[in-house]
Design an enzyme around this catalytic site. Structure first.
Site, PDB file in Angstrom:
ATOM      1  N   TYR A 193      59.393  46.247  43.362  1.00  0.00           N
ATOM      2  CA  TYR A 193      58.258  46.705  44.277  1.00  0.00           C
ATOM      3  C   TYR A 193      58.703  47.122  45.497  1.00  0.00           C
ATOM      4  O   TYR A 193      58.729  48.288  46.018  1.00  0.00           O
ATOM      5  CB  TYR A 193      57.313  45.670  44.523  1.00  0.00           C
ATOM      6  CG  TYR A 193      56.424  45.985  45.630  1.00  0.00           C
ATOM      7  CD1 TYR A 193      55.281  46.568  45.291  1.00  0.00           C
ATOM      8  CD2 TYR A 193      56.433  45.257  46.885  1.00  0.00           C
ATOM      9  CE1 TYR A 193      54.192  46.866  46.230  1.00  0.00           C
ATOM     10  CE2 TYR A 193      55.308  45.422  47.763  1.00  0.00           C
ATOM     11  CZ  TYR A 193      54.218  46.302  47.395  1.00  0.00           C
ATOM     12  OH  TYR A 193      53.247  46.688  48.296  1.00  0.00           O
ATOM     13  N   ASN A 221      46.700  55.111  47.683  1.00  0.00           N
ATOM     14  CA  ASN A 221      46.531  53.544  48.108  1.00  0.00           C
ATOM     15  C   ASN A 221      47.197  52.567  46.724  1.00  0.00           C
ATOM     16  O   ASN A 221      47.628  51.537  46.929  1.00  0.00           O
ATOM     17  CB  ASN A 221      45.208  53.070  48.309  1.00  0.00           C
ATOM     18  CG  ASN A 221      45.214  51.662  48.231  1.00  0.00           C
ATOM     19  OD1 ASN A 221      45.601  50.960  48.897  1.00  0.00           O
ATOM     20  ND2 ASN A 221      44.459  51.402  47.111  1.00  0.00           N
ATOM     21  N   GLY A 277      43.177  53.997  43.593  1.00  0.00           N
ATOM     22  CA  GLY A 277      42.896  52.562  43.589  1.00  0.00           C
ATOM     23  C   GLY A 277      41.832  51.862  44.773  1.00  0.00           C
ATOM     24  O   GLY A 277      42.234  51.049  45.142  1.00  0.00           O
ATOM     25  N   ALA A 278      40.729  52.621  44.602  1.00  0.00           N
ATOM     26  CA  ALA A 278      39.694  52.320  45.275  1.00  0.00           C
ATOM     27  C   ALA A 278      38.834  51.257  44.990  1.00  0.00           C
ATOM     28  O   ALA A 278      37.959  51.121  45.940  1.00  0.00           O
ATOM     29  CB  ALA A 278      38.908  53.793  45.923  1.00  0.00           C
ATOM     30  N   SER A 279      39.016  50.502  44.021  1.00  0.00           N
ATOM     31  CA  SER A 279      37.785  49.838  43.518  1.00  0.00           C
ATOM     32  C   SER A 279      37.579  48.392  44.180  1.00  0.00           C
ATOM     33  O   SER A 279      36.539  47.916  44.349  1.00  0.00           O
ATOM     34  CB  SER A 279      38.043  49.645  41.932  1.00  0.00           C
ATOM     35  OG  SER A 279      39.126  48.753  41.832  1.00  0.00           O
ATOM     36  N   ARG A 280      38.699  48.034  44.901  1.00  0.00           N
ATOM     37  CA  ARG A 280      38.819  46.635  45.429  1.00  0.00           C
ATOM     38  C   ARG A 280      39.798  46.663  46.515  1.00  0.00           C
ATOM     39  O   ARG A 280      40.787  47.433  46.682  1.00  0.00           O
ATOM     40  CB  ARG A 280      39.024  45.600  44.470  1.00  0.00           C
ATOM     41  CG  ARG A 280      40.114  45.595  43.525  1.00  0.00           C
ATOM     42  CD  ARG A 280      40.162  44.737  42.574  1.00  0.00           C
ATOM     43  NE  ARG A 280      41.422  44.684  41.666  1.00  0.00           N
ATOM     44  CZ  ARG A 280      42.366  43.979  41.524  1.00  0.00           C
ATOM     45  NH1 ARG A 280      42.349  42.674  42.424  1.00  0.00           N
ATOM     46  NH2 ARG A 280      43.510  44.405  41.001  1.00  0.00           N
ATOM     47  N   LYS A 323      58.871  51.073  46.872  1.00  0.00           N
ATOM     48  CA  LYS A 323      58.104  51.399  48.513  1.00  0.00           C
ATOM     49  C   LYS A 323      59.090  52.033  49.224  1.00  0.00           C
ATOM     50  O   LYS A 323      58.809  52.770  50.363  1.00  0.00           O
ATOM     51  CB  LYS A 323      57.535  50.011  48.976  1.00  0.00           C
ATOM     52  CG  LYS A 323      56.278  49.523  48.303  1.00  0.00           C
ATOM     53  CD  LYS A 323      55.231  50.428  48.514  1.00  0.00           C
ATOM     54  CE  LYS A 323      53.755  50.113  47.959  1.00  0.00           C
ATOM     55  NZ  LYS A 323      52.512  50.906  47.781  1.00  0.00           N
ATOM     56  N   SER A 353      54.921  49.536  52.579  1.00  0.00           N
ATOM     57  CA  SER A 353      54.971  48.013  52.738  1.00  0.00           C
ATOM     58  C   SER A 353      56.173  47.910  53.454  1.00  0.00           C
ATOM     59  O   SER A 353      57.077  48.656  53.607  1.00  0.00           O
ATOM     60  CB  SER A 353      55.198  47.425  51.400  1.00  0.00           C
ATOM     61  OG  SER A 353      55.508  45.940  51.337  1.00  0.00           O
TER      62      SER A 353
END
Length: 259
Positions: free
Chosen positions: A149, A83, A14-17, A153, A136
């Site tokens: 969620y 991530n 999930g590294a793009s943003r 987590k 989280s």
């Protein structure tokens, strides 16, 4: 602080943003060779590292595909940062989430980490590397609007401790960095958490965002930035704290009040 990460190979999901992109930038700045995986590869990620792969990590084979790419390009993995995750908002609470919703959330927030870790562990064991899971505060303080969620987590936190127990004797450290609210698209984007709260409270999105620290009982009056979180991830991933294993590092401005 010099983290001695030069020449280390770090794989980030999930590294793009958002948080993932900031982690990629921080590790690259410390000299690590960064591999970034995301369904849609952003220009910002391509500017950070040449080692990027467009891959759907929510599919059963996606995580192994990313790990195979990392091994083919750079020969091994020293650091894995799990991530990828997303807090689907559920204005109707628990009864509004059907099996499909639960599966979607568990896949995105737990199974992607399970599958990526399973594929990467042989190389990480060989190099006596480290794994950092992005957790989280909802794992310890669940709220109805992100009920699934929160549960995912909590499971991820438990997984990290289990992995630390099993693979610590083999030189692998596994830790969790748990964040409270971080100002990313999950909060600020259209249809995000701020919009959901705004719809329930009658406030505007900007009013909600301005009041987030007070609403959540932050003692600092400050909302965490992605850069702050990335700095901690880099430290935990390094060997500057070699006996930190199975630990949870919380960055939440004092939101969690429990001992």
């Amino acid at each position: 602080m010099e983290l001695d990460l030069a020449g280390k190979t770090a794989l980030i999901t999930g590294a793009s943003r958002g948080i993932g992109l900031e982690i990629a930038r921080t590790l690259a700045a410390e000299g690590a060779r960064v591999i970034g995986g995301a369904r849609t590869v952003s220009d910002a990620l391509r500017e950070t590292t040449p080692y990027v792969l467009s891959v759907d990590l929510a599919t059963e084979g996606g995580p192994a595909e990313l790990v195979d790419y990392a091994l083919a390009e750079l020969g091994g993995i020293d650091i894995l940062v799990n991530n990828l995750g997303f807090p689907y908002t559920r204005p109707g609470g628990f009864l509004s989430v059907d099996d499909k919703g639960w599966q979607e959330s568990l896949t995105m927030n737990l199974l992607t980490a399970v599958r990526t870790t399973r594929a990467a562990l042989p190389s990480i064991i060989e190099r006596q590397g480290s794994i950092v899971n992005l957790g989280s505060t909802n794992a310890r303080s669940p709220v109805p609007v992100v009920v699934d969620y929160s549960a995912a987590k909590a499971a991820l936190l438990n997984l990290g401790k289990g992995l630390a127990e099993e693979f610590g004797p083999r030189g692998v450290r596994v830790n969790t960095v748990a964040a409270g609210p971080v100002m990313t698209d999950a909060w600020t984007g259209p249809g995000g958490i701020a919009d959901t709260i705004a719809g329930q409270s009658g406030l505007s999105r900007d009013e909600v965002l301005a009041q987030v620290p007070q609403m959540l009982g932050s003692s600092t009056g400050h909302t965490t930035t992605a850069a702050e979180l990335a700095a901690l991830v880099a430290f935990v991933a390094s060997r500057k704290a070699p006996n930190a294993n199975g630990a949870e590092f919380v960055v939440d401005g004092g939101f969690l009040k429990t001992v």
